[in-house]
Motif scaffolding. Structure first.
Motif: not given
Ligand code: SAH
Length: 249
Positions: A76, A125, A147-148, A150-152, A154-155, A158
Motif C-alpha cells: 500500500p 500482495s 480484495p487482496l 483483485q489488487r494483486a 491488477a498490479v 499492470e
C-alpha cells in the motif's frame, strides 16, 4: 463436503508499452528495473542477502529476480517508503508481506526451474508470485481474501507479469485443473499440510510450507514427493499469518 466458489480474475490491464513494463518471462531479457529512483536501494538490499546468517541467498537467478521486482509497487502507498528495508510490511486485511530476505530464501530453496509450473497459496500482495515469474514457466496463485486477490491481479497485470494467474479461493483445495505442479510454495501457515496440495505435487516435486499454530514459532518445511510418499526436512523457524478456510473436497 463444502464447496468454495472460486473465480478466475480477469486481466485488469493489458501490458502497457513494452519498455515501461517488459514482461518478466525470461532472465535473458534485459532485466526490468524497480524504476523511479529506487533501484539503488533495492540493489543494496539484495547485496545484503548473501550474509543472511542461517538463511543466506546466493543463487544468482534468484538474486537477479529479486533485483528486478519492484516491491514498492506491491505494498500500500503508505508503506512504499519502507519497501526496501528487510522488514515484513502490512498489506491490509490483517495480512502481511514477508521480509524480502525470507521471500528470496524460500524462492531459492524451492529450486525453481525455467520450465516449472508453480502453485502459490497466499497471493497477498502478489510480490512472491512476481519474484517467481521470471524464474519459471507459469505461476498459479490462490488468495482467500477477495480484495487482496483483485489488487494483486491488477498490479501483476499492470506490470506485465503475464505468466501469473491469480484465483480467489481457498488454497486448501489447491488448483486441481492446473495440477500437477513441479513446485508448491505456501505463504500462510496451516496446522498440517493440506492433503490436496500433496496430491497435486508431481512425483519428484518440491513444496515449501510453514507449519504450526499462530503466535508460536512455526517450522518452515521443505517437502519432496518420492514414490508417492513425502519426505520432509525442517529448514527454518518462521512466523507466518495463519492459513484460514479449511475446505476439503
Ligand atoms: N505471498 C504474499 C504474502 C502472503 S501473506 C506476498 O508476497 O505478498 C499470507 C496470505 O495468505 C494472506 O494474504 C492471506 O489472506 C492468505 N491466506 C490465508 N489462508 C488462505 C487460504 N486458505 N487460501 C489462500 N490464501 C490464504
Amino acid at each position: 463436503m463444502r464447496s468454495v466458489q472460486s473465480i478466475l480474475l480477469p486481466c485488469l490491464a493489458g501490458c502497457l508499452a513494452a519498455v515501461a513494463c517488459s514482461p518478466a518471462t525470461s532472465m535473458s531479457d534485459p532485466a526490468p528495473s524497480a524504476g523511479d529512483s529506487r533501484q539503488a536501494e533495492l540493489d543494496a538490499l539484495v547485496d545484503s542477502f548473501a550474509g543472511g546468517g542461517g538463511a543466506p541467498v546466493t543463487d544468482e537467478r534468484v538474486l537477479a529476480a529479486m533485483r528486478a521486482t519492484p516491491r514498492h509497487r506491491f505494498v500500500p502507498q503508505e508503506q512504499q517508503a519502507g519497501a526496501y528495508r528487510d522488514h515484513a510490511l502490512p498489506i491490509g486485511h490483517g495480512q502481511t508481506i514477508s521480509q524480502p530476505s525470507l521471500v528470496a530464501y524460500m524462492t531459492q530453496e524451492l529450486k525453481p526451474a525455467a520450465d516449472d509450473r508453480v502453485l502459490e497459496i497466499g497471493t497477498g500482495s502478489g510480490y512472491q508470485a512476481a519474484v517467481l515469474s521470471p524464474l519459471v514457466a507459469k505461476v498459479f496463485t490462490i488468495e482467500i481474501v477477495e480484495p487482496l486477490a483483485q489488487r494483486a491481479a491488477a498490479v501483476l497485470a499492470e506490470l506485465g507479469y503475464d505468466n501469473v494467474k491469480v484465483r480467489f479461493g481457498d488454497g486448501h483445495l489447491g488448483w486441481p485443473e492446473a495440477a500437477p505442479f513441479d513446485a508448491i510454495i505456501v505463504t500462510c501457515a496451516p496446522d498440517a499440510v493440506p492433503p490436496a496440495l500433496v496430491e497435486q505435487l508431481r512425483e519428484g516435486g518440491r513444496m515449501i510450507v510453514p507449519v504450526g499454530p499462530q503466535n508460536t514459532v512455526q517450522e518452515l518445511y521443505l517437502l519432496e514427493k518420492r514414490d508417492g510418499k513425502v519426505e520432509r526436512r525442517s529448514i527454518l523457524p518462521v512466523r507466518f499469518v495463519p492459513m484460514t478456510g479449511g475446505a476439503v473436497e
